[in-house]
Structure formats: structure tokens, C-alpha cells
Write a protein that holds these residues in place. Structure first.
Motif, PDB file in Angstrom:
ATOM      1  N   LEU A   1      22.026  93.916  43.879  1.00 59.10           N
ATOM      2  CA  LEU A   1      22.240  94.221  45.289  1.00 59.10           C
ATOM      3  C   LEU A   1      22.199  92.917  46.089  1.00 59.10           C
ATOM      4  CD1 LEU A   1      22.529  96.594  47.363  1.00 59.10           C
ATOM      5  CD2 LEU A   1      20.091  96.288  47.795  1.00 59.10           C
ATOM      6  N   PRO A   2      23.277  92.588  46.818  1.00 59.34           N
ATOM      7  CA  PRO A   2      23.205  91.450  47.743  1.00 59.34           C
ATOM      8  C   PRO A   2      22.113  91.730  48.784  1.00 59.34           C
ATOM      9  CG  PRO A   2      25.474  92.137  47.386  1.00 59.34           C
ATOM     10  CD  PRO A   2      24.606  93.208  46.816  1.00 59.34           C
ATOM     11  N   TRP A   3      21.078  90.894  48.800  1.00 56.95           N
ATOM     12  CA  TRP A   3      19.873  91.253  49.551  1.00 56.95           C
ATOM     13  C   TRP A   3      19.774  90.546  50.889  1.00 56.95           C
ATOM     14  CZ3 TRP A   3      16.522  94.739  47.014  1.00 56.95           C
ATOM     15  CH2 TRP A   3      15.362  95.081  47.724  1.00 56.95           C
ATOM     16  N   MET A   4      19.976  89.214  50.886  1.00 57.77           N
ATOM     17  CA  MET A   4      19.840  88.448  52.122  1.00 57.77           C
ATOM     18  C   MET A   4      20.518  87.099  51.943  1.00 57.77           C
ATOM     19  SD  MET A   4      15.927  87.000  51.927  1.00 57.77           S
ATOM     20  CE  MET A   4      15.173  88.577  51.580  1.00 57.77           C
ATOM     21  N   ARG A   5      20.690  86.389  53.040  1.00 55.26           N
ATOM     22  CA  ARG A   5      21.147  85.003  52.989  1.00 55.26           C
ATOM     23  C   ARG A   5      20.012  84.114  53.483  1.00 55.26           C
ATOM     24  NH1 ARG A   5      26.377  84.082  51.679  1.00 55.26           N
ATOM     25  NH2 ARG A   5      27.895  85.749  52.024  1.00 55.26           N
TER      26      ARG A   5
ATOM     27  N   THR B   1      22.847  80.140  51.119  1.00 53.55           N
ATOM     28  CA  THR B   1      22.612  80.703  49.791  1.00 53.55           C
ATOM     29  C   THR B   1      22.475  82.216  49.871  1.00 53.55           C
ATOM     30  OG1 THR B   1      21.485  78.701  49.025  1.00 53.55           O
ATOM     31  CG2 THR B   1      21.060  80.723  47.800  1.00 53.55           C
ATOM     32  N   LEU B   2      23.217  82.883  49.025  1.00 49.45           N
ATOM     33  CA  LEU B   2      23.116  84.334  48.930  1.00 49.45           C
ATOM     34  C   LEU B   2      22.040  84.695  47.913  1.00 49.45           C
ATOM     35  CD1 LEU B   2      24.219  87.258  49.459  1.00 49.45           C
ATOM     36  CD2 LEU B   2      25.749  86.872  47.515  1.00 49.45           C
ATOM     37  N   VAL B   3      21.107  85.524  48.330  1.00 46.30           N
ATOM     38  CA  VAL B   3      20.078  86.015  47.411  1.00 46.30           C
ATOM     39  C   VAL B   3      20.556  87.347  46.839  1.00 46.30           C
ATOM     40  CG1 VAL B   3      17.693  86.763  47.150  1.00 46.30           C
ATOM     41  CG2 VAL B   3      18.248  84.854  48.676  1.00 46.30           C
ATOM     42  N   LEU B   4      20.797  87.342  45.544  1.00 47.25           N
ATOM     43  CA  LEU B   4      21.280  88.535  44.853  1.00 47.25           C
ATOM     44  C   LEU B   4      20.125  89.106  44.027  1.00 47.25           C
ATOM     45  CD1 LEU B   4      23.818  90.290  44.221  1.00 47.25           C
ATOM     46  CD2 LEU B   4      24.168  88.841  42.215  1.00 47.25           C
ATOM     47  N   ALA B   5      19.651  90.278  44.413  1.00 46.16           N
ATOM     48  CA  ALA B   5      18.548  90.916  43.697  1.00 46.16           C
ATOM     49  C   ALA B   5      19.074  91.640  42.473  1.00 46.16           C
ATOM     50  CB  ALA B   5      17.820  91.892  44.610  1.00 46.16           C
TER      51      ALA B   5
ATOM     52  N   LYS C   1      26.939  79.522  46.212  1.00 47.82           N
ATOM     53  CA  LYS C   1      25.501  79.340  46.088  1.00 47.82           C
ATOM     54  C   LYS C   1      24.841  80.712  46.036  1.00 47.82           C
ATOM     55  CE  LYS C   1      25.180  74.841  48.387  1.00 47.82           C
ATOM     56  NZ  LYS C   1      24.502  74.079  49.476  1.00 47.82           N
ATOM     57  N   VAL C   2      24.386  81.068  44.856  1.00 41.41           N
ATOM     58  CA  VAL C   2      23.757  82.373  44.642  1.00 41.41           C
ATOM     59  C   VAL C   2      22.411  82.156  43.967  1.00 41.41           C
ATOM     60  CG1 VAL C   2      23.973  84.660  43.614  1.00 41.41           C
ATOM     61  CG2 VAL C   2      26.022  83.448  44.378  1.00 41.41           C
ATOM     62  N   ALA C   3      21.384  82.729  44.544  1.00 42.69           N
ATOM     63  CA  ALA C   3      20.051  82.640  43.971  1.00 42.69           C
ATOM     64  C   ALA C   3      19.640  84.004  43.451  1.00 42.69           C
ATOM     65  CB  ALA C   3      19.053  82.147  45.023  1.00 42.69           C
ATOM     66  N   MET C   4      19.022  83.991  42.279  1.00 39.11           N
ATOM     67  CA  MET C   4      18.568  85.240  41.695  1.00 39.11           C
ATOM     68  C   MET C   4      17.206  85.628  42.254  1.00 39.11           C
ATOM     69  SD  MET C   4      18.090  86.400  37.699  1.00 39.11           S
ATOM     70  CE  MET C   4      16.777  85.261  37.292  1.00 39.11           C
TER      71      MET C   4
END
Length: 629
Positions: free
Chosen positions: A107-111, A115-119, A139-142
Motif C-alpha cells: 500500500l502506498p502509505w506516505m511521502r 521518497t514514497l513510503v510503500l508499506a 525513490k521508494v522506501a520499504m
């Protein structure tokens, strides 16, 4: 700013607690959340059943979901998110389709800046999920989140939208959802047929009733030929090496519940008897959003981790196939099975399903099990119902499948390859016998259904008016299914071939017309009182005698098939009741006329059958103990 600081602080603590790449079990042991012996057991089970270690720990209740998530955060050096503490940003809802999020547990959670934080709930598959992002985020962070939180957020954001798609996902030309719309062609056909019948009744009633009797006799003859052929073809139902493969597939069981407060708790106990690795088992209890009674019945029950509740948003139709389509999106399994609320499956059933699918060619998309009853001795109606089910599931369906026909499915103890089920569009949300329709649609798409000798026992509907209501829904669904697939006879012939098309007509038309035209055959009893039917004028002198002997022959065939079916079942004590079926089947005629009326007035009405009204005949009667069918 406070929100971002909190998230980064969580990340710093996670990374300082443990370096990346450490085994999950070691992390849990090191943090004191798991004894070493339990970690070894979980690892062994993971190797045995082929499931991820994290999922084994949760499913077997070796560790809590929260403890496993915390350990994964330490292992991957990722931040951990909670839906209530750090609510997802709704503006990111369009980056991934909800079905994609459910399939990959992301789920795309927040920016955070650029950087996009993808849960994700499955960090091992995170890389594959990032490639699906709609905006090509570089830029995607897990981050890690509970799958329950991801599912709850998706249902909250997209539930209504997914429910609408669940209603319409079968292509329009393969669905019955427009049957309540009167097109000019339908109006012309219906009007012409009604006018012709009315004119015949007024101008030549003898001819009208003679045609009716002729149609009834022809239908009866075809039905008996089909029974004899099916009986000859169904002598054995081989189990084709039922041993499961070494790597067991994940199986999702969809269990629709609607106003099932009387039986919900019994169902849970029966499902717990299934002998299948819990980490490869995914049971979805499907509730309608408005069904407060069943929700309350389940509220006081602690569900194991491999069971969960899915609530279907309200909509214009409230049907089982709509609920199944919606819940399928939330399921994980590569094999999808269906059970009803009153079902009691055999314990080894899923292993045998996995074994057959593991060895079957890809064209085998569906396995249909045998349905039986655990209350056959409740009364005369339940005895006859049990004999009828034995005839259908132990003789006719196996025989018809052996003959190469496309078979209508039963609504329960039926298992699908998920890929095939999704390819054909799932279930028609408006069809009240979605199972029969799906069996034909699978065949039209080139798939094969096999009968497997696995048994589920359920509750026989043994009250007169509820029985008629249930049977009227089934017959209405048969009528609808026949009409849908006969929209273009040439296309049906092209997709099924002439043999399967013939079988389709024999199965559906004989079932419908035998009940609708039954009164025409009953009239022949009056011949014994000296009455001459109108058709006698069209017959040679010995014609009536031939017809009467033909009727006796048809009864003899039905008796023979019934005896063979009961002999193949565990209910041989019901053999003396087989001759009484001639009193049982006239109830179907009442149901058929109710079905025909509803087809005209409310085709999508689902006449709900209430379960939990008749207990098993004795303790253990709901545990199938079968001899080979």
C-alpha cells in the motif's frame, strides 16, 4: 513535521537494534520473543509445507503478528507502520489499483520529501511490487505493516468501488444482468409465443394439449436415455493418485455467510478439522455489511490466524456470487475452494484436492466433490433429498463428465485454479445458480471440470415450504443459465462443439421441462378411469398402451438409478425409500412454476435458505466416512 520525526525515530531504533539480513528466527530468539525450540519447529514446518517462515509463525500461533512484524523490521532495517498511529495518505490511493495492492500485500502509505513510503506485509516480494507503481517513482522506501491493516485500509478506501466491479466483472454477453430489461426483440419473441399459445387454446385446445403432452413425453424419453448413459459411464470414480505434492499450494476457502447465526459456530469447528498446513490455508468468512446477526454470532469467537472475516459493502443485489467475487480479491491462494455455512468436509479433503491439481494438466480448472447429508433420517423429505443427492453426485454428474459433457457445478465443495477462475471473470453476480452457470462458462473457455471422490456433508432442507423455495431458486437459475448461453446458439456450438452443446440441452432443458410439463404426464392417470387424452386422436390404436408402458419403463429406470446411487453411498438403509420418490418429485413442479413466475417478476431475487434447523442424526454424523463411490 512531528509525524516525520516519529517515523524516522522508529527507523533509527530498528536499525540500531539489529543489522540487516539476519534470519527472522534468530531475530525473534535474540529479542526474547521466541524460544529456540519454537524457532526450530517453525523452520521445519516452513520447509515441510513450502510457506514463508513469517507466515508459518503466525498461522501456527508460534508468534503473534505484531512480534513477527517487529522482527521483520529489524531484519530489513525498515520502518514499521501502524494504521492508527500513522494513517496512510489518501492522496496516494491512485498509485496502485486496489486489486494490485491486495495481490502483493502492499500500500502506498506516505511521502517523506521526494521518497514514497510503500508499506508491505511481504518484504521478500517488495522489489516486484515497486515495479508496478503507476507514477514510476524512483525513490521508494520499504515500510512494514500488518496485512490486516493494509486490507482494512483498502476496504475503507475502495470497498464500494470493488463491490461495484464484483457485480459487473463477467462480460455483459456472458451475464444475465440485463434479463430484467425488455428489449424489442425479447418483447417480440415473448409476445409472439404468448399469442400463439393463447390462439391455440381458444381455437384448438385439443392440439395445444396434445403438443404439450408430446413435448413432455419427448423430454421424459431424453431424460431416461441420459440417466442410463450416465449410469453406464459412472461405474467408478477413480481417485487418480490423491497424494499431495511435496510443495503444498496455498488454498483459499471462501465461505459466504448470510443470516447464519444458528450455525456459524458449528461451521468454525468443522473447518478446524481440516488436515492441511495452517500456513497454506486461508479461510475467508464472508459477511454482508448489513448482516448484524451473523456478525454478533462471530463476535464472541476467537478466530485462528488462518481465518478472517471479509465484509461486503451493500449494493443493489445481495447474492452469493457477488460476495464471492468481492472476497476473491482479498484471498491469497492459488487454489480457491467454496464451502457453504452448513458444510462439514472430510478432514483429508484439501490434501486430495492439492494432489489432483498437482498432477492434472492445466486444462483441468475445476474439481467438484460429492455432497451428502448428515441428517437423512430427520423425516421423509430428508430421506428423499438424500437419495436425490446421491443420484446426482454419485451417478449422474460423474457419468455426464465421463461422457465428455460440460457439467453444471454444485455450489460447494468445488475447487478452482485461481488463474482460470479469474480468466473467465469469476461468478455472475446476478445469477441465482452461479455454480451451474460457471461450469458452462469454464467449458466454453476450453477448461475441464473433473469429479473427485471427496465428500462434504451438509444439512438437508427437510421442511416443505423452505424446500420448495430453495428448489425454485435452483430451477430459476437453470432457466436463466439456459437463456444466457442460448443467446447465440451458433457461438455456443462453436465454443462447446456439437457434443457438449447436446449435453447442455439435455442437462438443462430436461431439468426445466420435466417439471414444467409434469402436469401433462399426470393427466394420464385419468386413463385408468376411462378418460381419453386429446393426443389419443393422433396415435394408432395401440398408442396409449405404448405410452403407458413407456411411463412404467421410465419409473423403472429412475428406480434402478436411485438404487445404484444409494448403494454407492453410506446410506444403504435408505433403499426401501427409493420407490417413494414418485411422491417426492411432484414437489419440484410446484417449485418450477414458482421459479417461472419469479423469472418474469424478479429474476435476481435470492430466496435465502435458512440453515441450522435440523441437527445431525447423531454425534459424528457430520464427519464423512466414505466407501469408494
Amino acid at each position: 513535521m512531528n509525524r516525520q520525526s516519529s517515523v524516522f525515530e522508529t527507523s533509527r531504533l530498528a536499525q540500531s537494534a539489529s543489522p540487516r539480513g539476519r534470519p527472522l528466527g534468530a531475530v525473534l530468539v535474540q529479542t526474547g520473543k521466541l524460544p529456540p525450540s519454537d524457532a526450530i519447529d517453525a523452520l521445519a514446518e516452513s520447509h515441510r509445507c513450502g510457506a514463508e517462515l513469517a507466515h508459518v509463525m503466525v498461522a501456527e500461533e508460534i508468534a503473534s503478528p505484531e512480534a513477527v512484524l517487529e522482527a521483520q523490521a529489524l531484519k530489513y532495517g525498515a520502518i514499521r507502520l501502524d494504521r492508527h498511529a500513522h494513517p496512510p495518505d489518501p492522496e496516494l490511493a491512485g498509485l496502485l489499483a486496489p486489486e494490485t495492492c491486495l495481490r502483493h500485500a502492499v500500500l502506498p502509505w506516505m511521502r517523506l520529501g521526494d521518497t514514497l513510503v510503500l508499506a508491505t506485509a511481504r518484504p521478500e516480494a517488495f522489489a516486484a511490487a515497486t515495479a508496478l507503481l503507476a507514477d514510476g517513482s524512483k525513490k521508494v522506501a520499504m515500510a512494514l505493516a500488518l496485512e490486516a491493516d493494509i486490507h482494512a485500509e483498502i476496504a475503507s478506501r475502495h470497498g464500494d468501488e470493488m463491490a461495484r466491479r464484483a457485480e459487473m466483472q463477467v462480460p455483459a454477453d456472458e451475464s444475465c444482468r440485463d434479463l430484467n430489461r425488455m428489449s424489442p426483440l425479447r418483447a417480440l419473441f415473448a409476445g409472439g409465443f404468448a399469442t400463439t399459445c393463447l390462439a391455440l387454446i381458444i381455437l384448438n385446445p385439443g392440439l395445444f394439449f396434445s403438443l404439450g403432452i408430446a413435448a413432455a413425453v419427448l423430454t421424459l424419453c431424453l431424460a431416461q436415455v441420459m440417466k442410463v448413459a450416465a449410469l453406464a459411464a459412472s461405474r467408478t470414480l477413480p481417485d487418480r493418485d490423491p497424494s499431495p505434492p511435496k510443495a503444498l499450494p496455498a488454498i483459499s476457502l471462501l465461505v459466504p455467510l448470510f443470516r447464519e447465526e444458528n450455525i456459524a459456530r458449528d461451521l468454525l469447528q468443522r473447518l478446524k478439522r481440516l488436515d492441511y498446513p495452517r500456513a497454506r490455508l486461508d479461510v475467508l468468512l464472508i459477511l454482508e455489511a448489513s448482516d448484524d446477526r451473523t456478525r454478533e454470532a462471530l463476535a464472541g469467537v476467537r478466530l485462528p490466524p488462518w481465518m478472517r472475516v471479509i465484509e461486503v459493502p451493500d449494493g443493489p443485489v445481495t447474492t452469493k456470487p457477488r460476495a464471492l467475487n468481492y472476497a476473491l480479491r482479498f484471498s491469497r491462494g492459488e487454489i480457491v475452494g467454496i464451502y457453504d455455512a452448513e458444510d462439514a468436509p472430510a478432514a483429508d479433503q484439501l490434501r486430495r484436492v492439492a494432489g489432483r491439481f498437482g498432477r492434472a494438466p492445466p486444462a483441468v480448472a475445476c474439481l467438484q466433490g460429492i455432497l451428502d447429508f448428515y441428517n437423512p433420517k430427520a423425516n421423509w423429505l430428508s430421506r428423499c433429498f438424500t437419495i436425490e443427492y446421491a443420484t446426482w453426485f454419485r451417478v449422474l454428474l460423474p457419468g455426464l463428465a465421463r461422457l465428455g459433457f460440460a457439467v453444471p457445478l454444485g455450489g460447494t465443495t468445488v475447487f478452482f485454479r485461481r488463474a482460470a477462475l479469474e480468466q473467465v471473470g469469476g461468478w455472475d453476480a446476478h445469477n441465482v445458480t452461479e455454480d451451474a452457470d460457471l461450469g458452462i462458462r469454464l467449458a466454453r473457455h476450453g477448461y475441464v471440470t473433473e469429479l473427485l471422490p471427496i465428500v462434504t456433508r451438509e444439512e438437508a432442507n427437510n421442511r416443505l415450504w423452505p424446500w420448495i423455495r430453495q428448489r425454485s431458486r435452483w430451477l430459476k437459475g437453470y432457466m436463466i443459465t439456459w437463456m444466457v448461453h442460448m443467446r447465440s446458439p451458433s457461438r455456443l456450438l462453436r465454443e462447446l462443439g456439437w457434443w457438449k452443446t447436446l449435453g447442455f440441452q439435455l442437462i438443462f432443458l430436461t431439468a426445466i421441462l420435466q417439471f414444467l410439463l409434469a402436469p401433462a404426464l399426470w393427466s394420464f392417470w385419468l386413463v385408468l378411469a376411462g378418460w381419453q387424452p386429446p393426443i389419443a386422436a393422433w396415435l394408432p390404436p395401440e398408442g396409449l398402451s405404448v405410452l403407458l408402458w413407456g411411463f412404467l419403463g421410465a419409473e423403472a429406470i429412475s428406480l434402478l438409478v436411485g438404487i445404484a446411487a444409494v448403494s454407492r453411498s453410506p446410506h444403504v438403509g435408505l433403499l426401501p425409500w427409493v420407490p417413494t420418490l414418485f411422491l417426492y418429485f411432484p414437489l419440484g413442479a410446484v417449485a418450477a412454476y414458482k421459479a417461472a413466475w419469479e423469472l418474469l417478476t424478479r429474476p435476481f431475487f435470492w430466496d435465502k435458505t435458512t440453515h441450522g434447523k435440523s441437527a445431525p442424526d447423531h454425534a459424528g454424523a457430520d464427519i464423512p466416512e466414505e466407501k469408494t463411490p
